[in-house]
Design a protein around this motif. Structure first.
Motif, PDB file in Angstrom:
ATOM      1  N   SER A   1      -8.973  -7.302  41.023  1.00 58.46           N
ATOM      2  CA  SER A   1      -9.375  -7.700  42.375  1.00 58.46           C
ATOM      3  C   SER A   1      -8.344  -7.308  43.432  1.00 58.46           C
ATOM      4  O   SER A   1      -8.566  -7.536  44.624  1.00 58.46           O
ATOM      5  N   ILE A   2      -7.233  -6.704  43.013  1.00 63.14           N
ATOM      6  CA  ILE A   2      -6.189  -6.304  43.961  1.00 63.14           C
ATOM      7  C   ILE A   2      -6.673  -5.114  44.781  1.00 63.14           C
ATOM      8  O   ILE A   2      -7.099  -4.086  44.225  1.00 63.14           O
ATOM      9  N   ASP A   3      -6.611  -5.241  46.090  1.00 63.22           N
ATOM     10  CA  ASP A   3      -7.046  -4.161  46.974  1.00 63.22           C
ATOM     11  C   ASP A   3      -6.216  -2.904  46.730  1.00 63.22           C
ATOM     12  O   ASP A   3      -4.981  -2.957  46.707  1.00 63.22           O
ATOM     13  N   GLY A   4      -6.895  -1.790  46.550  1.00 62.66           N
ATOM     14  CA  GLY A   4      -6.222  -0.516  46.343  1.00 62.66           C
ATOM     15  C   GLY A   4      -6.047  -0.138  44.893  1.00 62.66           C
ATOM     16  O   GLY A   4      -5.797   1.029  44.577  1.00 62.66           O
ATOM     17  N   LEU A   5      -6.158  -1.111  43.994  1.00 63.95           N
ATOM     18  CA  LEU A   5      -6.035  -0.818  42.564  1.00 63.95           C
ATOM     19  C   LEU A   5      -7.425  -0.518  42.023  1.00 63.95           C
ATOM     20  O   LEU A   5      -8.282  -1.395  41.949  1.00 63.95           O
ATOM     21  N   GLU A   6      -7.643   0.727  41.640  1.00 69.97           N
ATOM     22  CA  GLU A   6      -8.988   1.170  41.284  1.00 69.97           C
ATOM     23  C   GLU A   6      -9.267   1.112  39.788  1.00 69.97           C
ATOM     24  O   GLU A   6     -10.419   0.953  39.376  1.00 69.97           O
ATOM     25  N   GLU A   7      -8.224   1.268  38.953  1.00 65.09           N
ATOM     26  CA  GLU A   7      -8.452   1.336  37.509  1.00 65.09           C
ATOM     27  C   GLU A   7      -7.380   0.544  36.765  1.00 65.09           C
ATOM     28  O   GLU A   7      -6.186   0.676  37.049  1.00 65.09           O
ATOM     29  N   VAL A   8      -7.823  -0.243  35.798  1.00 62.19           N
ATOM     30  CA  VAL A   8      -6.931  -0.989  34.916  1.00 62.19           C
ATOM     31  C   VAL A   8      -7.225  -0.570  33.481  1.00 62.19           C
ATOM     32  O   VAL A   8      -8.391  -0.555  33.057  1.00 62.19           O
ATOM     33  N   TYR A   9      -6.164  -0.224  32.750  1.00 60.09           N
ATOM     34  CA  TYR A   9      -6.298   0.201  31.353  1.00 60.09           C
ATOM     35  C   TYR A   9      -5.644  -0.850  30.460  1.00 60.09           C
ATOM     36  O   TYR A   9      -4.473  -1.187  30.633  1.00 60.09           O
ATOM     37  N   PHE A  10      -6.419  -1.342  29.503  1.00 60.64           N
ATOM     38  CA  PHE A  10      -5.940  -2.440  28.662  1.00 60.64           C
ATOM     39  C   PHE A  10      -6.516  -2.277  27.261  1.00 60.64           C
ATOM     40  O   PHE A  10      -7.728  -2.155  27.086  1.00 60.64           O
ATOM     41  N   GLY A  11      -5.630  -2.274  26.254  1.00 58.24           N
ATOM     42  CA  GLY A  11      -6.074  -2.121  24.871  1.00 58.24           C
ATOM     43  C   GLY A  11      -6.124  -0.689  24.401  1.00 58.24           C
ATOM     44  O   GLY A  11      -6.423  -0.421  23.237  1.00 58.24           O
ATOM     45  N   SER A  12      -5.835   0.247  25.299  1.00 54.67           N
ATOM     46  CA  SER A  12      -5.746   1.656  24.924  1.00 54.67           C
ATOM     47  C   SER A  12      -4.276   2.042  24.822  1.00 54.67           C
ATOM     48  O   SER A  12      -3.388   1.263  25.172  1.00 54.67           O
ATOM     49  N   PHE A  13      -4.005   3.249  24.339  1.00 55.77           N
ATOM     50  CA  PHE A  13      -2.628   3.707  24.221  1.00 55.77           C
ATOM     51  C   PHE A  13      -1.940   3.615  25.586  1.00 55.77           C
ATOM     52  O   PHE A  13      -2.551   3.946  26.590  1.00 55.77           O
ATOM     53  N   PRO A  14      -0.685   3.113  25.673  1.00 57.18           N
ATOM     54  CA  PRO A  14       0.287   2.898  24.605  1.00 57.18           C
ATOM     55  C   PRO A  14       0.238   1.523  23.942  1.00 57.18           C
ATOM     56  O   PRO A  14       1.158   1.180  23.201  1.00 57.18           O
ATOM     57  N   SER A  15      -0.770   0.718  24.236  1.00 55.81           N
ATOM     58  CA  SER A  15      -0.920  -0.560  23.541  1.00 55.81           C
ATOM     59  C   SER A  15      -1.749  -0.366  22.272  1.00 55.81           C
ATOM     60  O   SER A  15      -2.230   0.730  21.979  1.00 55.81           O
ATOM     61  N   GLU A  16      -1.923  -1.458  21.551  1.00 60.54           N
ATOM     62  CA  GLU A  16      -2.711  -1.442  20.322  1.00 60.54           C
ATOM     63  C   GLU A  16      -3.327  -2.822  20.154  1.00 60.54           C
ATOM     64  O   GLU A  16      -2.873  -3.795  20.766  1.00 60.54           O
ATOM     65  N   VAL A  17      -4.384  -2.906  19.353  1.00 60.90           N
ATOM     66  CA  VAL A  17      -4.948  -4.211  19.011  1.00 60.90           C
ATOM     67  C   VAL A  17      -5.036  -4.327  17.493  1.00 60.90           C
ATOM     68  O   VAL A  17      -5.260  -3.342  16.791  1.00 60.90           O
ATOM     69  N   ARG A  18      -4.842  -5.527  17.006  1.00 63.43           N
ATOM     70  CA  ARG A  18      -5.011  -5.786  15.581  1.00 63.43           C
ATOM     71  C   ARG A  18      -6.495  -5.978  15.282  1.00 63.43           C
ATOM     72  O   ARG A  18      -7.233  -6.572  16.080  1.00 63.43           O
ATOM     73  N   PRO A  19      -6.959  -5.510  14.110  1.00 69.09           N
ATOM     74  CA  PRO A  19      -8.398  -5.553  13.814  1.00 69.09           C
ATOM     75  C   PRO A  19      -9.008  -6.944  13.871  1.00 69.09           C
ATOM     76  O   PRO A  19     -10.131  -7.117  14.363  1.00 69.09           O
ATOM     77  N   GLU A  20      -8.278  -7.954  13.365  1.00 68.91           N
ATOM     78  CA  GLU A  20      -8.882  -9.282  13.269  1.00 68.91           C
ATOM     79  C   GLU A  20      -9.035  -9.966  14.625  1.00 68.91           C
ATOM     80  O   GLU A  20      -9.675 -11.020  14.725  1.00 68.91           O
TER      81      GLU A  20
END
Length: 416
Positions: A251-270
């Motif tokens: 919701s921050i004005d000017g911030l168009e794209e947020v990347y979460f859970g993709s590289f360089p992060s990771e998620v555990r399967p469970e």
């Protein structure tokens, strides 16, 4: 007496995230406001010489175990030209796990563990000509028994910036530090501890708004060892807190794209379930989800202390596809205890994943200092496995630098 000071932090792409955080800590520390900061992408002897004419010159490195050969050569070159007239400080993963070895490269000080506070405290002491013996985690050649990171104070992420906005040395915002799972091939538990700490939503928003206003950010990546644990104790998801983070950030004005859970992060399967991914899909721009499966063998996963099964990994991959994410799946070959049948199972799993629409990120096991497997033999791929991975890579469904990792693994094994 305050000494005029220049900090030359050798920038390298492999350690850019930690450098951004450390420079951010320095540039926001009122004690260090007179320090001139530079972050050259190459070793520049002329600029070091010019800095010495102005006063105290500190040269800093953040070191990964994969970069020790390069760093050692550069330190030797600096010492050859400038002797003891410069102060050299090292930190990072390899320095924390092998502090005496790194001191022997030619460094004056090593920062062990999390560096935001100790690094700034050390710079302050050097500028004022004060003793450095009482700084937790900062050691010199005079210390006989260096501490280990788990015994040192942990950093409050909210007390420090995630990057250096004044210098424009930026990267993802680290939202979580620490991991409770203690996978034996990983050095994160050794470096950051088993207690999970999160950067608060308020602090994330504060720095995002500054980044948008001052540096024109229009997209951001979040960094976490297990992204879907944000807001929780580490072993359970906290979907409400995670959604609050994403809802507020987007919701921050000017911030168009947020990347979460993709590289360089990771998620555990469970941690993957359809409700969480459906929520994620509403906010994030990434089309991919980075999932750590690591092996197609339950026995190898058990030996590595992964604490999940192959079937849980495949279920997470299927759920990701159902929720319109392309799973990018990490697989490690050459892990300790891996048999030829286990390798075959992992290859078969790779084919199964790509056949249903996923992608593979392949690795070769490296005995990282600080990990439980640091003294195990380096991973090695047989010719058949190389051929199969190569064929998947040619089809564009597998990425990775397994050949380079094999060579690095051999070098690490010699160091251990």
């Amino acid at each position: 007496m305050l000494l005029p000071a220049t900090l030359v932090f050798r920038f390298h792409k492999n350690t850019r995230y930690s450098i951004a955080a450390l420079l951010g800590a320095v540039e926001t520390d009122s004690r260090l406001e007179d320090v001139r900061l530079v972050a050259p992408p190459e070793l520049d002897l002329e600029s070091i010489s010019n800095a010495l004419e102005d006063g105290l010159t500190v040269i800093a490195y953040s070191i990964l175990s994969t970069d020790t050969t390069r760093v050692r050569k550069e330190v030797q070159l600096v010492r050859k030209h400038f002797g003891d007239s410069v102060v050299m400080i090292a930190g990072g993963a390899h320095a924390s796990a092998r502090p005496v070895e790194v001191l022997n490269f030619g460094f004056d000080y090593v920062i062990i563990g999390e560096g935001e506070k100790a690094f700034c405290d050390l710079l302050d002491c050097l500028m004022h000509g004060k003793g450095t013996n009482d700084i937790p985690g900062a050691i010199s050649g005079k210390m006989n028994n260096p501490p280990v990171p788990k015994d040192l104070p942990k950093v409050d992420l909210d007390s420090y910036p995630p990057f250096a906005l004044k210098m424009n040395v930026v990267g993802p915002i680290e939202v979580t530090r620490g991991c409770p799972y203690r996978c034996k091939f990983c050095s994160t538990p050794f470096l950051s501890g088993g207690r999970v700490r999160h950067r608060s939503i308020e602090t994330v928003v504060e720095w995002l708004e500054k980044a948008v206003t001052k540096r024109g950010f229009n997209r951001i990546w979040f960094l976490s060892p297990n992204a879907l644990c944000y807001g929780g104790p580490g072993r359970r998801a906290a979907p409400g807190k995670l959604e609050s983070l994403l809802q507020t950030a987007t919701s921050i004005d000017g911030l168009e794209e947020v990347y979460f859970g993709s590289f360089p992060s990771e998620v555990r399967p469970e941690f993957v379930d359809s409700d969480i991914l459906d929520m994620l899909r509403k906010y994030v721009a990434n089309e991919t989800l980075q999932i750590g499966l690591q092996s197609g063998s339950d026995e190898v996963l058990r030996i590595c202390n992964r604490q999940h099964t192959v079937s849980e990994g495949l279920e997470a991959i299927g759920t990701s596809l159902d929720c319109d994410f392309i799973p990018h799946v990490d697989m490690i070959f050459g892990l300790p205890g891996e048999s030829q049948d286990d390798v075959r199972n992992s290859i078969d799993i790779c084919h199964k994943i790509v056949n249903i629409g996923g992608r593979i990120h392949a690795h070769v096991f490296m005995p990282l200092p600080g990990s439980a497997f640091e003294h195990m033999p380096p991973g090695k791929l047989d010719s058949d496995t190389q051929a199969e991975l190569g064929e998947l890579a040619r089809k564009g469904v597998l990425t990775g630098s397994w050949y380079q990792q094999e060579e690095i693994a051999k070098r690490l094994a010699r160091l251990n």
